[in-house]
Design a protein around this motif. Structure first.
Motif, PDB file in Angstrom:
ATOM      1  N   MET A   1       0.815  -1.221   0.000  1.00 11.93           N
ATOM      2  CA  MET A   1       0.000   0.000   0.000  1.00 11.93           C
ATOM      3  C   MET A   1       0.847   1.268   0.000  1.00 11.93           C
ATOM      4  O   MET A   1       0.324   2.361  -0.118  1.00 11.93           O
ATOM      5  CB  MET A   1      -0.931  -0.009   1.213  1.00 11.93           C
ATOM      6  N   VAL A   2       2.158   1.126   0.168  1.00  6.61           N
ATOM      7  CA  VAL A   2       3.034   2.302   0.176  1.00  6.61           C
ATOM      8  C   VAL A   2       3.246   2.759  -1.265  1.00  6.61           C
ATOM      9  O   VAL A   2       3.621   1.955  -2.120  1.00  6.61           O
ATOM     10  CB  VAL A   2       4.391   1.972   0.831  1.00  6.61           C
ATOM     11  N   PRO A   3       3.017   4.035  -1.546  1.00  4.92           N
ATOM     12  CA  PRO A   3       3.121   4.503  -2.932  1.00  4.92           C
ATOM     13  C   PRO A   3       4.563   4.806  -3.327  1.00  4.92           C
ATOM     14  O   PRO A   3       5.481   4.732  -2.519  1.00  4.92           O
ATOM     15  CB  PRO A   3       2.283   5.786  -2.918  1.00  4.92           C
ATOM     16  N   GLY A   4       4.734   5.196  -4.587  1.00  2.97           N
ATOM     17  CA  GLY A   4       6.022   5.672  -5.064  1.00  2.97           C
ATOM     18  C   GLY A   4       7.066   4.585  -5.209  1.00  2.97           C
ATOM     19  O   GLY A   4       6.770   3.446  -5.579  1.00  2.97           O
ATOM     20  N   LEU A   5       8.309   4.932  -4.893  1.00  3.65           N
ATOM     21  CA  LEU A   5       9.434   4.019  -5.073  1.00  3.65           C
ATOM     22  C   LEU A   5       9.312   2.745  -4.250  1.00  3.65           C
ATOM     23  O   LEU A   5       9.856   1.706  -4.608  1.00  3.65           O
ATOM     24  CB  LEU A   5      10.751   4.733  -4.703  1.00  3.65           C
ATOM     25  N   MET A   6       8.610   2.831  -3.114  1.00  3.43           N
ATOM     26  CA  MET A   6       8.507   1.685  -2.209  1.00  3.43           C
ATOM     27  C   MET A   6       7.359   0.745  -2.591  1.00  3.43           C
ATOM     28  O   MET A   6       7.155  -0.267  -1.945  1.00  3.43           O
ATOM     29  CB  MET A   6       8.302   2.175  -0.767  1.00  3.43           C
ATOM     30  N   LYS A   7       6.594   1.077  -3.616  1.00  2.57           N
ATOM     31  CA  LYS A   7       5.401   0.302  -3.969  1.00  2.57           C
ATOM     32  C   LYS A   7       5.785  -1.100  -4.455  1.00  2.57           C
ATOM     33  O   LYS A   7       6.717  -1.276  -5.229  1.00  2.57           O
ATOM     34  CB  LYS A   7       4.612   1.026  -5.060  1.00  2.57           C
ATOM     35  N   THR A   8       5.030  -2.110  -3.973  1.00  2.00           N
ATOM     36  CA  THR A   8       5.246  -3.493  -4.395  1.00  2.00           C
ATOM     37  C   THR A   8       3.901  -4.121  -4.761  1.00  2.00           C
ATOM     38  O   THR A   8       2.853  -3.488  -4.648  1.00  2.00           O
ATOM     39  CB  THR A   8       5.891  -4.323  -3.261  1.00  2.00           C
ATOM     40  N   THR A   9       3.939  -5.379  -5.171  1.00  2.00           N
ATOM     41  CA  THR A   9       2.719  -6.108  -5.536  1.00  2.00           C
ATOM     42  C   THR A   9       1.820  -6.269  -4.315  1.00  2.00           C
ATOM     43  O   THR A   9       2.301  -6.519  -3.213  1.00  2.00           O
ATOM     44  CB  THR A   9       3.083  -7.492  -6.092  1.00  2.00           C
ATOM     45  N   ARG A  10       0.497  -6.182  -4.530  1.00  2.00           N
ATOM     46  CA  ARG A  10      -0.459  -6.390  -3.435  1.00  2.00           C
ATOM     47  C   ARG A  10      -0.847  -7.859  -3.329  1.00  2.00           C
ATOM     48  O   ARG A  10      -0.926  -8.563  -4.331  1.00  2.00           O
ATOM     49  CB  ARG A  10      -1.721  -5.562  -3.674  1.00  2.00           C
ATOM     50  N   ILE A 265      12.059 -16.107  14.458  1.00  2.00           N
ATOM     51  CA  ILE A 265      10.718 -16.254  13.872  1.00  2.00           C
ATOM     52  C   ILE A 265      10.285 -14.933  13.237  1.00  2.00           C
ATOM     53  O   ILE A 265       9.794 -14.893  12.102  1.00  2.00           O
ATOM     54  CB  ILE A 265       9.696 -16.704  14.944  1.00  2.00           C
ATOM     55  N   LEU A 266      10.489 -13.843  13.978  1.00  7.09           N
ATOM     56  CA  LEU A 266      10.117 -12.524  13.461  1.00  7.09           C
ATOM     57  C   LEU A 266      10.977 -12.152  12.252  1.00  7.09           C
ATOM     58  O   LEU A 266      10.485 -11.547  11.293  1.00  7.09           O
ATOM     59  CB  LEU A 266      10.252 -11.472  14.551  1.00  7.09           C
ATOM     60  N   ALA A 267      12.250 -12.530  12.299  1.00  5.36           N
ATOM     61  CA  ALA A 267      13.120 -12.295  11.141  1.00  5.36           C
ATOM     62  C   ALA A 267      12.615 -13.097   9.945  1.00  5.36           C
ATOM     63  O   ALA A 267      12.691 -12.637   8.798  1.00  5.36           O
ATOM     64  CB  ALA A 267      14.557 -12.690  11.473  1.00  5.36           C
ATOM     65  N   GLY A 268      12.080 -14.289  10.209  1.00  3.30           N
ATOM     66  CA  GLY A 268      11.491 -15.108   9.146  1.00  3.30           C
ATOM     67  C   GLY A 268      10.285 -14.426   8.522  1.00  3.30           C
ATOM     68  O   GLY A 268      10.082 -14.494   7.300  1.00  3.30           O
ATOM     69  N   ILE A 269       9.472 -13.768   9.350  1.00  6.46           N
ATOM     70  CA  ILE A 269       8.311 -13.023   8.832  1.00  6.46           C
ATOM     71  C   ILE A 269       8.787 -11.878   7.934  1.00  6.46           C
ATOM     72  O   ILE A 269       8.238 -11.638   6.860  1.00  6.46           O
ATOM     73  CB  ILE A 269       7.446 -12.484   9.993  1.00  6.46           C
ATOM     74  N   ILE A 270       9.847 -11.191   8.389  1.00 10.00           N
ATOM     75  CA  ILE A 270      10.405 -10.091   7.588  1.00 10.00           C
ATOM     76  C   ILE A 270      10.904 -10.624   6.239  1.00 10.00           C
ATOM     77  O   ILE A 270      10.572 -10.097   5.172  1.00 10.00           O
ATOM     78  CB  ILE A 270      11.564  -9.401   8.344  1.00 10.00           C
ATOM     79  N   MET A 271      11.692 -11.702   6.307  1.00  8.10           N
ATOM     80  CA  MET A 271      12.262 -12.260   5.081  1.00  8.10           C
ATOM     81  C   MET A 271      11.170 -12.817   4.170  1.00  8.10           C
ATOM     82  O   MET A 271      11.247 -12.690   2.939  1.00  8.10           O
ATOM     83  CB  MET A 271      13.291 -13.335   5.436  1.00  8.10           C
ATOM     84  N   GLY A 272      10.135 -13.434   4.766  1.00  6.06           N
ATOM     85  CA  GLY A 272       9.022 -13.951   3.977  1.00  6.06           C
ATOM     86  C   GLY A 272       8.272 -12.839   3.266  1.00  6.06           C
ATOM     87  O   GLY A 272       7.925 -12.953   2.084  1.00  6.06           O
ATOM     88  N   SER A 273       8.057 -11.741   3.992  1.00  2.00           N
ATOM     89  CA  SER A 273       7.363 -10.590   3.402  1.00  2.00           C
ATOM     90  C   SER A 273       8.191  -9.992   2.267  1.00  2.00           C
ATOM     91  O   SER A 273       7.651  -9.609   1.216  1.00  2.00           O
ATOM     92  CB  SER A 273       7.103  -9.519   4.471  1.00  2.00           C
ATOM     93  N   MET A 274       9.497  -9.902   2.500  1.00  5.97           N
ATOM     94  CA  MET A 274      10.386  -9.377   1.463  1.00  5.97           C
ATOM     95  C   MET A 274      10.353 -10.269   0.216  1.00  5.97           C
ATOM     96  O   MET A 274      10.320  -9.790  -0.918  1.00  5.97           O
ATOM     97  CB  MET A 274      11.833  -9.320   1.981  1.00  5.97           C
ATOM     98  N   SER A 275      10.358 -11.585   0.454  1.00 11.08           N
ATOM     99  CA  SER A 275      10.375 -12.538  -0.657  1.00 11.08           C
ATOM    100  C   SER A 275       9.063 -12.492  -1.441  1.00 11.08           C
ATOM    101  O   SER A 275       9.067 -12.480  -2.673  1.00 11.08           O
ATOM    102  CB  SER A 275      10.618 -13.943  -0.108  1.00 11.08           C
ATOM    103  N   LEU A 276       7.948 -12.463  -0.716  1.00 11.82           N
ATOM    104  CA  LEU A 276       6.635 -12.485  -1.361  1.00 11.82           C
ATOM    105  C   LEU A 276       6.401 -11.235  -2.219  1.00 11.82           C
ATOM    106  O   LEU A 276       5.921 -11.316  -3.346  1.00 11.82           O
ATOM    107  CB  LEU A 276       5.539 -12.594  -0.293  1.00 11.82           C
ATOM    108  N   THR A 277       6.758 -10.090  -1.670  1.00  7.98           N
ATOM    109  CA  THR A 277       6.476  -8.820  -2.358  1.00  7.98           C
ATOM    110  C   THR A 277       7.589  -8.381  -3.307  1.00  7.98           C
ATOM    111  O   THR A 277       7.387  -7.485  -4.120  1.00  7.98           O
ATOM    112  CB  THR A 277       6.269  -7.698  -1.330  1.00  7.98           C
TER     113      THR A 277
END
Length: 486
Positions: A1-10, A265-277
């Motif tokens: 939902m972040v616009p501009g340069l930071m925008k990724t797939t929803r 575990i939380l680092a895994g959530i971060i990495m998973g989010s990075m990978s997915l988007t």
């Protein structure tokens, strides 16, 4: 939902939840796997080693070698924390373990509470960069980069030695500045006596390194080292090696791994989010774009990212995230794989002493009774080498013992001289207290000496240092003569 340069797939919430919970990049992904595969084994190894009495041996050994110097307990804190910190895997945990003994001793001989806490925090955090174990991160790096463990440990050796040399010399100069007396030789055992009584405590570490270098897996090496540690415990301290105490050490290991696993575990959530988007690739491209291809600027941005991530994560978890997000940028800009990953590891480790969220400093100030910010500022000054050296080896691999042998020798020698000059700037003392201007000039000279290429920068740094030091000595000589006349 972040616009501009930071925008990724929803993605829908359902898609995100399924990916985070079931993929190899989410909660049950690499980061949690690593905490079970490596980190827990070394926490258990450290707990059982402590149970055998090895912790007291390391402290005694440090006292035997450096206890007679100015600020002996502070020097002992540096080296005993280094020895325990490399095994422990957590700077904050090591502060609590060794700091309860060393910080009161430092305060007792006259070292300020904030300085005592800072010395312990800096020494404990540095264990993460000290071979052979490096808080288990060396093994993670070997797995993530494909570089042999032995090569990583060898490359990390000189920077780690420079880090502790600067800290140790700074402590000595602070003790001289504050007129702290040397230790009483009668109260300190001789190194030969300490080694004669407890040399067996070194065997598990030697076994660990030997097995890993021989090609055995890290897990099996750690397992056999734990068995050797138990045998050493029964030989050296049989009374303490009861079933209840061994189970207690195992329980303490589980308690110690729990927060680390939670962070993983939380680092895994971060990495998973990075990978997915695909946001991870965006971060790499953003750093490259903002830096405009300028390596120094990219390194500064990478340092900021490392310090930010490391504030809330254990060094191992922070390194794994950084290795995925930031390392590709540095590699694209021409930094060698070894230097790029060690750069990120350094700042991931140092983040535990960097305000505002400095876990090692929090632990140390809790024991010393000093303010967190005061202790944090002292820690930043004492750890100054740790902020400079990664930038040096990112540009030139000589300090990692890679490259032309002649250049390596020159780089190491000039870096040693530079760290000595830096220690004077940090402590603010050389035959008498130095003013801010003199300290800044020595800081510049020290940095110039640590820079390994080109050589004219070393020459300029040496010339500046000689001029400043001669000026200080001459001024001191004049003051001494004036006092004598009076």
């Amino acid at each position: 939902m972040v616009p501009g340069l930071m925008k990724t797939t929803r993605f829908t919430v359902n898609r995100i939840a399924i990916f985070i919970y079931t993929s190899s990049d989410g909660i049950f992904g690499q980061t949690l796997y690593v905490s079970a595969k490596y980190i827990f084994l070394f926490i258990l190894f450290g707990s059982i080693l402590e149970l055998t009495g090895a912790g007291a041996f390391f402290v005694d050994l440090a006292f035997a070698f450096v206890g007679k110097a100015r600020g002996g307990p502070a020097q002992a804190a540096v080296y005993s924390s280094m020895l325990m910190g490399t095994i422990n895997g957590s700077g904050a945990a090591n502060v609590v373990t060794t700091g309860t003994f060393t910080i009161p001793l430092m305060k007792k001989i006259g070292i300020r509470p904030s300085t005592a806490g800072a010395i312990e925090a800096v020494a404990s955090s540095g264990g993460q960069i000290m071979p052979p174990v490096m808080g288990a991160v060396a093994f993670l790096m070997a797995e993530m980069t494909g570089i042999d463990y032995a090569k990583i440990a060898l490359a990390a050796l000189v920077p780690a030695i420079l880090y502790y040399m600067t800290l140790s010399l700074s402590v000595y100069l602070i003790a001289r500045r504050d007129n702290i007396a040397a230790g009483n030789p009668e109260d300190i055992k001789k190194p030969r006596e300490v080694l004669k009584e407890g040399w067996l405590f070194i065997v598990p570490l030697l076994v660990l390194v030997a097995l890993i270098i021989s090609g055995m897996s890290v897990q099996l090496s750690a397992f056999y080292s734990i068995i050797v540690t138990l045998i050493v415990g029964f030989i050296k301290n049989r009374r303490n090696m009861t079933v209840g105490n061994i189970l207690g050490a195992c329980e303490n290991s589980v308690k110690s791994i729990a927060p680390v696993a939670a962070a993983c575990i939380l680092a895994g959530i971060i990495m998973g989010s990075m990978s997915l988007t695909g946001f991870g690739l965006k971060i790499s491209s953003l750093i490259e774009m903002i830096s405009g291809g300028n390596l120094l600027f990219a390194l500064l941005l990478s340092m900021a990212a490392s310090l930010l991530l490391g504030m809330g994560l254990p060094t191992s978890a922070a390194y794994m995230v950084l290795a995925v997000l930031v390392a590709p940028v540095l590699l694209n800009l021409g930094v060698s794989k070894m230097a790029a990953h060690l750069f990120l590891l350094y700042f991931g480790a140092i983040s535990t002493i960097t305000p505002p969220v400095a876990l090692s400093v929090f632990a140390a100030s809790g024991i010393s009774g000093a303010g967190v910010w005061e202790t944090g500022w002292d820690a930043l000054k004492l750890a100054s080498t740790g902020f400079i050296i990664p930038f040096i080896f990112a540009f030139d691999n000589s300090l990692l013992l890679m490259g032309n042998p002649g250049m390596i020798v020159i780089a190491v020698v000039t870096a040693v001289i530079g760290c000595m000059i830096l220690s004077v700037a940090v402590s603010g003392w050389l035959v008498h207290n130095l003013n801010v201007g003199t300290r800044l000039l020595l800081l510049v000279a020290g940095v110039c000496m640590i820079i390994s290429n080109p050589l004219w920068i070393n020459a300029a740094g040496l010339a500046l240092a000689v001029i400043v030091i001669l000026t200080v000595l001459r001024a001191n000589q004049k003051n001494t003569k004036t006092e004598g006349v009076c």
